[in-house]
Design a protein around this motif. Sequence first.
Motif, PDB file in Angstrom:
ATOM      1  N   THR A  39       0.705  -1.169   0.098  1.00  0.00           N
ATOM      2  CA  THR A  39       0.066   0.046  -0.154  1.00  0.00           C
ATOM      3  C   THR A  39       0.860   1.107   0.055  1.00  0.00           C
ATOM      4  OG1 THR A  39      -0.076  -0.173   2.519  1.00  0.00           O
ATOM      5  CG2 THR A  39      -1.820  -1.038   1.379  1.00  0.00           C
ATOM      6  N   GLY A  40       2.004   1.132  -0.056  1.00  0.00           N
ATOM      7  CA  GLY A  40       2.985   2.179  -0.154  1.00  0.00           C
ATOM      8  C   GLY A  40       3.440   2.610  -1.576  1.00  0.00           C
ATOM      9  N   ILE A  41       4.730   3.297  -1.277  1.00  0.00           N
ATOM     10  CA  ILE A  41       5.401   3.725  -2.651  1.00  0.00           C
ATOM     11  C   ILE A  41       6.700   3.116  -2.722  1.00  0.00           C
ATOM     12  CG2 ILE A  41       4.188   6.013  -2.644  1.00  0.00           C
ATOM     13  CD1 ILE A  41       7.014   7.141  -1.660  1.00  0.00           C
ATOM     14  N   THR A  42       7.313   3.009  -4.047  1.00  0.00           N
ATOM     15  CA  THR A  42       8.635   2.331  -4.141  1.00  0.00           C
ATOM     16  C   THR A  42       9.886   3.657  -4.088  1.00  0.00           C
ATOM     17  OG1 THR A  42       7.769   0.722  -5.496  1.00  0.00           O
ATOM     18  CG2 THR A  42      10.106   1.324  -5.668  1.00  0.00           C
ATOM     19  N   ARG A  43      10.616   3.368  -3.053  1.00  0.00           N
ATOM     20  CA  ARG A  43      11.785   4.100  -2.802  1.00  0.00           C
ATOM     21  C   ARG A  43      13.013   3.613  -3.382  1.00  0.00           C
ATOM     22  NH1 ARG A  43       9.789   8.241   0.778  1.00  0.00           N
ATOM     23  NH2 ARG A  43       7.976   7.675   1.788  1.00  0.00           N
ATOM     24  N   HIS A  44      13.700   4.239  -4.043  1.00  0.00           N
ATOM     25  CA  HIS A  44      15.025   3.939  -4.749  1.00  0.00           C
ATOM     26  C   HIS A  44      16.103   4.733  -3.936  1.00  0.00           C
ATOM     27  CE1 HIS A  44      13.163   2.317  -8.314  1.00  0.00           C
ATOM     28  NE2 HIS A  44      12.296   3.105  -8.266  1.00  0.00           N
ATOM     29  N   TYR A  45      17.201   3.994  -3.703  1.00  0.00           N
ATOM     30  CA  TYR A  45      18.287   4.344  -3.254  1.00  0.00           C
ATOM     31  C   TYR A  45      19.582   3.574  -3.892  1.00  0.00           C
ATOM     32  CZ  TYR A  45      15.981   6.169   0.946  1.00  0.00           C
ATOM     33  OH  TYR A  45      15.038   6.999   2.049  1.00  0.00           O
ATOM     34  N   LYS A  46      20.733   4.224  -4.017  1.00  0.00           N
ATOM     35  CA  LYS A  46      21.928   3.769  -4.553  1.00  0.00           C
ATOM     36  C   LYS A  46      23.046   3.841  -3.600  1.00  0.00           C
ATOM     37  CE  LYS A  46      25.158   3.568  -8.467  1.00  0.00           C
ATOM     38  NZ  LYS A  46      25.555   4.350  -9.693  1.00  0.00           N
ATOM     39  N   PHE A  47      23.599   2.476  -3.166  1.00  0.00           N
ATOM     40  CA  PHE A  47      24.913   2.641  -2.221  1.00  0.00           C
ATOM     41  C   PHE A  47      26.030   2.186  -3.043  1.00  0.00           C
ATOM     42  CE2 PHE A  47      22.786   1.600   2.107  1.00  0.00           C
ATOM     43  CZ  PHE A  47      22.287   2.569   2.289  1.00  0.00           C
ATOM     44  N   ASP A  48      26.982   3.307  -3.208  1.00  0.00           N
ATOM     45  CA  ASP A  48      28.358   3.120  -3.931  1.00  0.00           C
ATOM     46  C   ASP A  48      29.194   2.908  -2.816  1.00  0.00           C
ATOM     47  OD1 ASP A  48      28.152   3.331  -7.014  1.00  0.00           O
ATOM     48  OD2 ASP A  48      27.304   5.368  -6.300  1.00  0.00           O
ATOM     49  N   LEU A  49      29.700   1.501  -2.738  1.00  0.00           N
ATOM     50  CA  LEU A  49      30.709   0.921  -1.766  1.00  0.00           C
ATOM     51  C   LEU A  49      32.158   1.373  -2.397  1.00  0.00           C
ATOM     52  CD1 LEU A  49      29.557  -2.525  -1.376  1.00  0.00           C
ATOM     53  CD2 LEU A  49      28.979  -0.446   0.275  1.00  0.00           C
ATOM     54  N   ILE A  50      32.656   2.729  -1.571  1.00  0.00           N
ATOM     55  CA  ILE A  50      33.750   3.424  -2.146  1.00  0.00           C
ATOM     56  C   ILE A  50      34.584   3.805  -0.900  1.00  0.00           C
ATOM     57  CG2 ILE A  50      32.751   4.334  -4.206  1.00  0.00           C
ATOM     58  CD1 ILE A  50      32.566   6.876  -2.641  1.00  0.00           C
ATOM     59  N   TYR A  51      35.941   4.173  -0.996  1.00  0.00           N
ATOM     60  CA  TYR A  51      36.646   4.740   0.253  1.00  0.00           C
ATOM     61  C   TYR A  51      36.314   6.125   0.422  1.00  0.00           C
ATOM     62  CZ  TYR A  51      39.673   0.500  -0.365  1.00  0.00           C
ATOM     63  OH  TYR A  51      40.174  -0.577  -0.190  1.00  0.00           O
ATOM     64  N   PHE A  52      36.649   6.610   1.790  1.00  0.00           N
ATOM     65  CA  PHE A  52      36.125   8.052   2.321  1.00  0.00           C
ATOM     66  C   PHE A  52      36.615   9.053   1.085  1.00  0.00           C
ATOM     67  CE2 PHE A  52      36.360  11.529   5.090  1.00  0.00           C
ATOM     68  CZ  PHE A  52      35.218  11.158   5.895  1.00  0.00           C
ATOM     69  N   VAL A  53      35.760   9.670   1.022  1.00  0.00           N
ATOM     70  CA  VAL A  53      36.122  10.712  -0.013  1.00  0.00           C
ATOM     71  C   VAL A  53      36.947  12.177   0.220  1.00  0.00           C
ATOM     72  CG1 VAL A  53      33.915  10.041  -1.546  1.00  0.00           C
ATOM     73  CG2 VAL A  53      33.782  11.817   0.193  1.00  0.00           C
TER      74      VAL A  53
END
Length: 554
Positions: A39-53
Amino acid sequence: MAKEEKMGAPILSSTALMGFLVTLIILCLLPQISLAKDTGITRHYKFDLIYFVDQDAKCTRLCHTKSMVTVNGQFPGPKIVATEGDRLLIKVVNHVPNNISIHWHGIRQLQSGWADGPAYITQCPIQTGQSYVYNFTIVGQRGTFFWHAHISWLRSTLYGPLIVLPKPNVPYPFAKPYKEVPIIFGEWWNADPEAVISQVLQTGGGPNVSDAYTINGLPGPLYNCSAKDTFKLKVKLGKTYLLRFINAALNDELFFSIANRSLTVVAADSINVKPFDTETLLITPGQTTNVLLKAKTEFPNATFLMTARPYVTGLGTFDNSTVAGILEYELPSNSRHATISSKKLPLFQPSSPPLNDTSFVTNFTNKLRSLNSPQYPANVPQKVDKHFFFTVGLGTTPCQKNQTCQGPNGTKFAASVSNISFALLTTALLRSYFFGQSNGVYQPNFPFSPSNWFNYTGTPPNNTMASNGTKLMVLPFNASVELIMQDTSILGAESHPLHLHGFNFFVVGQGFGNFDPKKDPADFDHVNPVERNTVGVPSGGWVAIRFLADNPGG
């Protein structure tokens, strides 16, 4: 010994590596069932596994600069916010050399067990240069959760809050707070935690400890070179704040206090509880706690330290230090104090229980009770189909030939449940089960109770050796389960935090000494026991939980 959320000891299955927090996962036989439509909405997230920037991919704390694996270059990682009933699609892209998986701690994963995240249990880890989309719907849950890596010790830097809000027009069971603030406890390691755990696994000794605890990634002013790295909570006079506490530390249970303030506990592990006031919280690794903080109505002419320090029961080394943040009051623009600098105000410090104050811990945990209201009932299983008795504690395993080990008498330390220490997999357990390829991967014969009975909290047996194996227990769908977890004094009693994947459970009883099956059940709470997903087995004691095995593959 330290404790860690193990790399997927299936529950009712074996346990894992070395004196670590045992993570329990259930495998249920299932008829096909269907969930209510999203009954909700679809939420998109992107996790880039990287070293501290920052600073050429390095992070500095305690005047020590290091490279560290992060999500999107953030430490702690990004906050996920959703509403009950929402579907989450989280694409994780691995740009670092380590194989990695992500666990959504406390989310039940109804009919989406493959999205739970423990490496080699529900999935093979995400390899370098590869990606994976975690796809799950949040059903019947709201509150404070978190996410973290679930392989080796990578969760020392890969973690972040996951907040699930109630459905629209569904109020909290308390007055709406002015503001909500996630506060996540973690650790800072000058060393590479992956090198620490690698040495532990090779030598079988106790691990080195962290160099500092952190609040939202910051150690605070009580550590060397850290005054500028201090979390500050700024509040307005007369306002009420909902603080969402998360313990994402690797191993340590923590006491938390704010100087001159009491806190009202309103939820534990995302489940509403009967509110009660306390000056100190006890929060175990993997647990979350929601509290209400009511700000003073008049400017106090002071600032206040917020501190967390460890609760310690075992004989091993630990990080005996204190992380601190600062509670500051905002000044109204028309205030006669408007020109006062917070740096010139007196700073009050809280008092905390002694490091080994088991009496306080017992009293605190006994205050936790389910809300058990018409809207938030406590559906405690009243009948039990399956009774289990597991021992939890430390043991030893033999050292490999031609190798020097650092455990007792040249052995390796090993955590065990019912004297079985988890043997790591090379393929995903859930996949093996689903495709009928489990032969040689695991054995479905984990014991209902220990094969050798002894005085668990008295003089330990001479033989401390644990067996190794990948064993689990397959439960019938919808079976009601009562599980007694008994600490043992083998190599020293200690508190053991345990997390159950895919399920909540009711803590119907706990006590010290050996569990007495004839007397102790008479005192079980069948009405409004606290409902959790992570519980500490008391040092030198036992805990009894009940749950319904209603999540196939969970």
